[in-house]
Motif scaffolding. Structure first.
Motif, mmCIF file in Angstrom:
data_model
loop_
_atom_site.group_PDB
_atom_site.id
_atom_site.type_symbol
_atom_site.label_atom_id
_atom_site.label_comp_id
_atom_site.label_asym_id
_atom_site.label_seq_id
_atom_site.Cartn_x
_atom_site.Cartn_y
_atom_site.Cartn_z
ATOM 1 N N ASN A 27 35.412 27.493 46.660
ATOM 2 C CA ASN A 27 36.588 27.238 47.493
ATOM 3 C C ASN A 27 37.538 26.353 46.713
ATOM 4 N N TYR A 28 38.484 26.992 46.048
ATOM 5 C CA TYR A 28 39.347 26.228 45.158
ATOM 6 C C TYR A 28 40.646 25.843 45.828
ATOM 7 N N GLY A 29 41.203 24.715 45.344
ATOM 8 C CA GLY A 29 42.445 24.194 45.900
ATOM 9 C C GLY A 29 43.648 24.575 45.071
ATOM 10 N N GLY A 30 44.702 23.755 45.199
ATOM 11 C CA GLY A 30 45.982 24.070 44.583
ATOM 12 C C GLY A 30 45.943 24.142 43.077
ATOM 13 N N LEU A 31 45.159 23.251 42.434
ATOM 14 C CA LEU A 31 45.110 23.239 40.975
ATOM 15 C C LEU A 31 44.573 24.560 40.430
ATOM 16 N N THR A 32 43.439 25.007 40.964
ATOM 17 C CA THR A 32 42.847 26.255 40.480
ATOM 18 C C THR A 32 43.720 27.456 40.838
ATOM 19 N N LYS A 33 44.314 27.434 42.038
ATOM 20 C CA LYS A 33 45.220 28.524 42.416
ATOM 21 C C LYS A 33 46.390 28.612 41.446
ATOM 22 N N SER A 34 46.932 27.448 41.083
ATOM 23 C CA SER A 34 48.058 27.412 40.155
ATOM 24 C C SER A 34 47.661 27.978 38.800
ATOM 25 N N LEU A 35 46.487 27.594 38.317
ATOM 26 C CA LEU A 35 46.008 28.075 37.015
ATOM 27 C C LEU A 35 45.807 29.588 37.040
ATOM 28 N N LEU A 36 45.154 30.087 38.073
ATOM 29 C CA LEU A 36 44.898 31.522 38.162
ATOM 30 C C LEU A 36 46.194 32.326 38.273
ATOM 31 N N LEU A 37 47.131 31.807 39.053
ATOM 32 C CA LEU A 37 48.404 32.510 39.199
ATOM 33 C C LEU A 37 49.166 32.523 37.878
ATOM 34 N N PRO A 327 58.173 24.383 37.182
ATOM 35 C CA PRO A 327 57.755 24.335 38.595
ATOM 36 C C PRO A 327 56.908 25.535 39.003
ATOM 37 N N HIS A 328 56.288 25.408 40.168
ATOM 38 C CA HIS A 328 55.473 26.481 40.736
ATOM 39 C C HIS A 328 56.334 27.695 41.090
ATOM 40 N N THR A 329 55.643 28.745 41.507
ATOM 41 C CA THR A 329 56.342 29.946 41.970
ATOM 42 C C THR A 329 55.726 30.442 43.266
ATOM 43 N N ILE A 330 56.450 31.308 43.923
ATOM 44 C CA ILE A 330 55.954 31.975 45.128
ATOM 45 C C ILE A 330 55.426 33.335 44.699
ATOM 46 N N ASN A 331 54.161 33.569 44.924
ATOM 47 C CA ASN A 331 53.523 34.778 44.410
ATOM 48 C C ASN A 331 53.687 35.951 45.380
ATOM 49 N N PHE A 432 52.982 18.776 44.396
ATOM 50 C CA PHE A 432 54.200 19.574 44.571
ATOM 51 C C PHE A 432 54.463 19.868 46.047
ATOM 52 N N GLY A 433 53.444 20.310 46.756
ATOM 53 C CA GLY A 433 53.616 20.693 48.149
ATOM 54 C C GLY A 433 53.728 22.193 48.305
ATOM 55 N N LEU A 434 52.671 22.917 47.911
ATOM 56 C CA LEU A 434 52.713 24.381 47.931
ATOM 57 C C LEU A 434 52.900 24.931 49.338
ATOM 58 N N SER A 435 52.322 24.264 50.332
ATOM 59 C CA SER A 435 52.454 24.744 51.705
ATOM 60 C C SER A 435 53.913 24.696 52.158
ATOM 61 N N ASN A 436 54.630 23.645 51.746
ATOM 62 C CA ASN A 436 56.053 23.558 52.097
ATOM 63 C C ASN A 436 56.851 24.685 51.456
ATOM 64 N N MET A 437 56.517 25.000 50.196
ATOM 65 C CA MET A 437 57.217 26.089 49.518
ATOM 66 C C MET A 437 56.944 27.418 50.230
ATOM 67 N N ALA A 455 58.443 16.486 47.884
ATOM 68 C CA ALA A 455 59.127 16.480 49.177
ATOM 69 C C ALA A 455 60.618 16.754 48.992
ATOM 70 N N ARG A 456 61.268 15.966 48.133
ATOM 71 C CA ARG A 456 62.712 16.140 47.936
ATOM 72 C C ARG A 456 63.030 17.284 46.963
ATOM 73 N N SER A 457 62.044 17.726 46.190
ATOM 74 C CA SER A 457 62.274 18.901 45.336
ATOM 75 C C SER A 457 62.503 20.137 46.188
ATOM 76 N N LEU A 458 61.783 20.203 47.315
ATOM 77 C CA LEU A 458 61.811 21.396 48.152
ATOM 78 C C LEU A 458 62.717 21.258 49.370
ATOM 79 N N VAL A 459 62.739 20.066 49.942
ATOM 80 C CA VAL A 459 63.463 19.865 51.198
ATOM 81 C C VAL A 459 64.694 19.003 50.944
ATOM 82 N N GLU A 460 65.855 19.542 51.265
ATOM 83 C CA GLU A 460 67.096 18.792 51.182
ATOM 84 C C GLU A 460 67.425 18.291 52.586
#
Length: 672
Positions: A27-37, A327-331, A432-437, A455-460
């Motif tokens: 059960n991997y979190g954001g770090l592993t998801k980011s690497l795999l993506l 930065p991250h991306t939306i897959n 980063f806040g992947l859920s917000n993205m 927070a401020r990277s994603l939400v203005e």
């Protein structure tokens, strides 16, 4: 960082990409998801070969790897998922010997099912034969251990199997002390390829690991610890051929293994930062990040997923031309039709791990105030984690059982975000806040605490959501209420949320990586050229003078040319390379004036308990390329007259055993 405009046609450099983590969790979190993506997109979008490298021994590695490919989390056409034990040590071996169990696992299980264990054992071992004990995995079906016992019921040997019933490790025990003394690792060809040795320490009264023995294809090798073994593997990978390679470490515990490898000319070493790097204040380096800072001068790049974190890293390390924004991306494809899905007014959702860092009890407390104003307001929390009971108790304490619901894991977060009026984010910190993205990509406005990072990277604030002072529960509730009551503002926020998500599209993701990686290669070349011009000699001190206005340090500078725009004297924390002193010089006078009250960053010293400063000359070109040269003080005699005080510290200049200039720091209340 260089501000030089770059146009690389969004092509990733042609190299082999190794992305490094410790292990492959179920059960991997954001770090592993980011690497795999990243691995997947580098392959599918740019046809580049990548490898997900893991170090830890894992009985279930083969199964986990197959799951990744079967579920589409990795693309087998471009990505390898490889492990130190499964794909290197166990294969690059001639084996010490073939291992032979006295009784096969299938035979044991067959006799157990027939109730003929004792008879089977006596046939195998004779009438004086001993017994064995089976330990099963939690599923109750697969055998994990077979323990062999002597007449005194002591374990003499343990055979360990994976869930597929394949023997993996055999452990041997000294019955005089009832402690392990040897483990043999068995490969799929049933050969002993690695041994792990232990020794009883009579003073500490405990067993201690001593060394590994690896039976290679040619010879036998000994490793003093697993870190040495990991470094050997990385060296082997980088020396397989002359193809350029990037070794990018995603997991901070792996830094100490990878970054100490001697770099080959064709290899690049880098870190990517996924989480908050500082502790109590922005100058205090978290323990797990100290290796990144200490190796900063040797790294070819440090990649960041928010620009705010680059700025905060710079507070500690100073400006670096090796810092890059990726930065991250939306897959998924972005589809404006999500804006036409009707949202349920007064409904908020949170999709998150139920972990302490997410601080979800604050969302529940804020929702008590929301419900007081809007009685039919509803909050649905999706996810699982260690804080489940804590959140349940808070819901009960706030008497919100009819308004706040724990919904468990969702396989369709897009649907939940599209149906919700808003989402809430109350984390202590984020990478980063992947859920917000993800929420923004579904046109779902975000009400978030103003945490580091993302927070401020994603939400203005006031454009696609609200950014609230961190830990201000009342203000958080006010923002939620305001958005639930105002349909016009919600519609505008929803439109802007989707526009913000476009910034993180897959084409932009590849564009950012292309720019960063191409510039990384250029920076390396430019740094090598500058190093040749500056030369390898230390820069010697010609005089050290102290008076009431400060310390005047004259240095005989060499290697200057017209490309060098600026020269600084740096005092750097020996342990973590935090930049404590940075003063410029007129190149004509070659003298640096250090004014203690102004130029010594005491906040960094206090935050990181600095004990020694090492001094360097920093050469900087107009293109922001840097080169450091150690300062020599072998010709200068330091004495008590050269010591000075600043903010409860005594600064004692001295010459190191290698003849270099350093200053020892001692807090006055620690002086005898």
């Amino acid at each position: 960082m260089s501000n030089q405009p770059i146009n690389y046609n969004n092509e990733l450099p042609d190299m082999m990409y190794y992305f490094i983590s410790g292990g492959l969790p179920d059960n991997y979190g954001g770090l592993t998801k980011s690497l795999l993506l990243r691995s997947k997109l580098f392959g599918e979008e740019s046809q580049k070969n990548t490898a997900f490298l893991t170090f830890r021994y894992d009985l279930e590695f083969a199964r986990k790897k197959n799951d990744l490919f079967e579920k589409g989390k990795a693309d087998s056409e471009y990505t390898q998922v490889i492990n130190l034990f499964d794909d290197f040590l166990s294969k690059k071996t001639k084996g010490k010997r073939a291992y032979s169990e006295k009784i096969k696992l299938d035979e044991i299980k067959r006799h157990v099912s027939k109730g003929k264990v004792s008879k089977a054992i006596s046939k195998l071992f004779g009438k004086s034969a001993n017994e064995y004990v089976l330990t099963y995995y939690s599923d109750g079906a697969a055998v994990r251990y077979v323990d062999y016992l002597n007449d005194e019921k002591q374990v003499t040997k343990r055979e360990e199997y994976n869930k597929a019933g394949i023997l993996a490790i055999v452990s041997y025990y000294d019955t005089k002390i009832n402690q392990i003394y040897l483990q043999e690792y068995i490969n799929t060809e049933n050969k002993v390829y690695l041994e792990k040795h232990y020794m009883w320490n009579s003073q500490s009264k405990e067993v201690q690991f001593t060394h590994f023995t690896w039976y290679t294809e040619e010879d036998t090798m000994t490793f003093k610890d697993e870190s040495e073994m990991r470094r050997y593997w990385i060296e082997s990978l980088q020396n397989e051929n002359d193809q350029p390679k990037l070794f990018l470490v995603d997991s901070r515990p792996q830094d100490k293994h990878v970054f100490k490898v001697k770099k080959a000319p064709s290899s690049y070493y880098a870190a990517i930062i996924h989480n908050k790097h500082y502790g109590d204040n922005k100058y205090q380096i978290k323990g797990r990040y100290k290796e990144v800072f200490s190796q900063m001068n040797n790294l070819d790049a440090v990649f960041f997923i928010t620009e705010e974190q680059i700025e905060d890293f710079t507070l500690i390390s100073g400006e670096r031309e090796t810092f890059f924004f990726t930065p991250h991306t939306i897959n998924k494809p972005l589809d404006e039709e999500v804006l036409n899905v009707p949202s349920e007014k007064n409904k908020a959702v949170i999709i998150s791990r139920l972990a302490a860092m997410k601080n979800l009890t604050h969302a529940v407390k804020a929702f008590r105030l929301v419900v007081n104003e809007i009685p039919d307001a509803r909050l649905e929390i999706f996810g699982s984690g260690e804080d489940l009971e804590k959140i349940k108790n808070e819901i009960k304490a706030q008497n919100l059982q009819a308004n706040v619901f724990l919904k468990g894991y969702t396989n369709n977060p897009d649907y939940e975000f599209q149906k919700a009026w808003l989402t809430i984010s109350t984390s202590h910190f984020e990478g980063f806040g992947l859920s917000n993205m993800e929420a923004l990509s579904n046109g779902c406005p975000v009400v978030t605490y103003d945490y580091d990072y993302g927070a401020r990277s994603l939400v203005e604030d006031g454009v696609n959501g609200y950014v609230i002072e961190q830990y201000n529960i009342e203000k958080l509730a006010e923002a939620i209420i305001s958005l639930m009551k105002d349909e016009s503002t919600h519609s505008k926020f929803s439109q802007q949320a989707f526009k913000m998500a476009e910034k993180y599209s897959k084409p932009n993701y590849i564009k950012n990586w292309s720019k960063a990686l191409s510039r990384m290669i250029e920076v390396r070349k430019e740094k090598e050229q500058l190093a040749k011009r500056v030369g390898s000699k230390e820069q010697p001190i010609t005089s050290f003078k102290k008076d009431d206005s400060g310390i005047a340090i004259s240095v005989l500078l060499s290697g200057q040319d017209e490309t060098i725009q600026k020269i600084n004297l740096l005092g750097i924390d020996r342990k973590n390379k935090a930049e404590i002193i940075s003063v410029s010089s007129d190149q004509m006078t070659q003298q640096f004036i250090v004014r203690p009250e102004k130029d010594i960053k005491m906040e960094k010293i206090e935050a990181n308990q600095t004990s020694v400063l090492d001094f360097y000359i920093q050469f900087i070109t107009a293109d922001h390329i840097q080169n450091l040269r150690r300062i020599s003080s072998s010709e200068v005699k330091f004495g008590e007259k050269d010591q000075f005080e600043n903010n409860c510290y005594v600064f004692e200049p001295y010459t190191t055993v290698k003849g270099n200039f350093s200053i020892k720091l001692t807090k006055k209340d620690h002086i005898d």
